[in-house]
Write a protein that holds these residues in place. Structure first.
Motif, mmCIF file in Angstrom:
data_model
loop_
_atom_site.group_PDB
_atom_site.id
_atom_site.type_symbol
_atom_site.label_atom_id
_atom_site.label_comp_id
_atom_site.label_asym_id
_atom_site.label_seq_id
_atom_site.Cartn_x
_atom_site.Cartn_y
_atom_site.Cartn_z
ATOM 1 N N GLN A 329 5.677 -23.954 36.788
ATOM 2 C CA GLN A 329 6.621 -23.006 36.321
ATOM 3 C C GLN A 329 7.207 -22.506 37.615
ATOM 4 N N ALA A 332 9.758 -19.263 37.199
ATOM 5 C CA ALA A 332 9.074 -18.110 37.123
ATOM 6 C C ALA A 332 8.608 -17.731 38.377
ATOM 7 N N MET A 336 9.718 -14.375 40.799
ATOM 8 C CA MET A 336 8.594 -13.371 41.316
ATOM 9 C C MET A 336 9.018 -13.313 42.851
ATOM 10 N N VAL A 342 9.121 -7.476 37.910
ATOM 11 C CA VAL A 342 9.362 -8.515 36.914
ATOM 12 C C VAL A 342 8.796 -8.282 35.458
ATOM 13 N N SER A 344 8.673 -9.419 30.955
ATOM 14 C CA SER A 344 8.535 -10.554 30.087
ATOM 15 C C SER A 344 10.095 -11.365 30.135
ATOM 16 N N LEU A 347 10.163 -13.527 33.330
ATOM 17 C CA LEU A 347 9.297 -14.597 33.276
ATOM 18 C C LEU A 347 9.763 -15.558 32.047
ATOM 19 N N LEU A 351 5.271 -17.440 30.375
ATOM 20 C CA LEU A 351 4.231 -16.601 29.754
ATOM 21 C C LEU A 351 3.451 -17.234 28.751
ATOM 22 N N LEU A 360 -0.945 -15.794 37.044
ATOM 23 C CA LEU A 360 -0.354 -14.491 37.277
ATOM 24 C C LEU A 360 -1.853 -13.578 37.206
#
Length: 373
Positions: A329, A332, A336, A342, A344, A347, A351, A360
């Motif tokens: 990912q 994402a 970060m 950060v 939802s 990201l 998730l 994570l």
């Protein structure tokens, strides 16, 4: 506090960056100090925090290193308390670094804060890195000289100063003023009254540091197992002579290690994402489970990055505190690295990836990111 820096970055980079020093008057309008002298003194009493006291009297310099138990013995003049990496330990102070993110994160090092009484300073010296010095409460007189060879001397084993120099900047600074000093320009500042100063320092690794760091990586990864060969060796009249072609072949063996882009990027990401100073990490107890993290983020909770944590992108990989973030990912992970907070929305679909949630969870349980309870 949301600090707004009034600076034309394009003009600054063209005219001043690593070229010449400059004072930017009222760069922060209505400047408010993020901490008090008492709070700074409190940090200097902590074992994990790098601090020092510098004082002088009749030309005699004294330096002592923290942690300190008391400051009651100090007089009213001629001393300074300096605390490194305050951004690691004091979140409101860390906000002072944000306006300087127009420059690359990997170059920004830390925020050093000093409190000085009248006459307090560390003497004339020069640094091997760029620095922005923000004037907080009080006034300070700064002198900056031209970049010319100057003899250095040590009035104290922990201080390196230079001989007197002719000033090209000779001014008082007031709250909100910023002084930029490139590497190699001698400077000295003395408080005219009780004063706080904030120094945003920049990393400038030397070739020695780079070679040493890369050598450690080569050993750790067990790279460079290829041995020298010479199937076409020729007889020579002088057996003591190392032929130029042989020296070239040996040098090329070493260069071949550096010229592997993937390995070099991995090493540099690990190397440059390590902090020089201790981090204020608080791993959660009990550790979070991946499902808990998913639920909290979906409920609107926000993840905050630990102060001073270095999260950097090299190539298509992200690195945090000397470790590569192994994930598919990439978007994402990039988010970060780019954002201090950060949620939802940022990201996104990552998730829904169990392996990213596991990563994570590992990062949160290391104390690198945290939920504000």
């Amino acid at each position: 506090m949301d600090y707004q820096l009034d600076l034309d970055w394009n003009e600054f980079l063209q005219r001043y960056w690593q070229k010449r020093p400059v004072i930017i008057k009222r760069a922060f309008s209505g400047f408010i100090d993020p901490l008090s002298p008492d709070e700074l003194a409190g940090l200097a009493m902590e074992n994990e925090v790098d601090s020092r006291l510098v004082s002088h009297d009749d030309g005699r310099w004294q330096v002592s290193h923290g942690p300190f138990e008391s400051f009651d013995h100090l007089g009213e003049t001629n001393w300074s308390l300096l605390v490194q990496a305050v951004d690691h330990w004091h979140e409101p102070s860390a906000a002072l670094l944000r306006p300087f993110r127009r420059l690359p994160d990997w170059r920004i090092d830390d925020l050093m804060i000093s409190f000085s009484v009248p006459g307090g300073g560390v003497g004339p010296h020069f640094d091997q890195y760029d620095v922005f010095i923000i004037q907080g409460a009080g006034r300070r007189h700064w002198r900056v000289g031209d970049k010319t060879p100057l003899k250095q001397h040590s009035p104290h084993p922990d201080l390196l100063q230079v001989e007197p120099f002719e000033a090209i900047i000779d001014e008082e600074m007031e709250p909100g003023d910023v002084l930029y000093i490139p590497p190699g320009f001698p400077h000295e500042g003395y408080a005219l009254e009780n004063a706080l100063n904030y120094s945003v320092g920049f990393r400038a690794p030397s070739s020695r540091e780079l070679v040493s760091g890369f050598a450690d990586y080569v050993l750790a990864q067990e790279l460079g197992s290829y041995r020298y060969t010479d199937p076409d060796i020729q007889l020579r009249e002088d057996p003591a002579l190392v032929q130029p072609a042989e020296v070239d072949a040996l040098r090329n063996m070493m260069l071949d290690l550096v010229n592997q882009p993937t390995e070099f990027n991995n090493w540099f990401g690990e190397f440059i994402s390590q902090s020089r100073h201790e981090l204020d990490l608080a791993p959660p107890e009990p550790p979070y489970q991946a499902g808990e993290i998913y639920d909290l983020l979906q409920q609107g909770e926000v993840l905050h990055r630990a102060g001073g944590l270095r999260v950097l992108k090299v190539g298509d990989a992200c690195f945090v505190n000397g470790e590569k973030m192994v994930t598919s990912q990439h978007q994402a992970a990039s988010v970060m690295a780019s954002h201090y907070q950060v949620n939802s929305d940022l990201l996104g679909e990552a998730l829904d990836d169990p392996s990213f949630l596991a990563l994570l969870a590992a990062l949160i349980n290391s104390g690198y990111w945290f939920f504000v309870n």
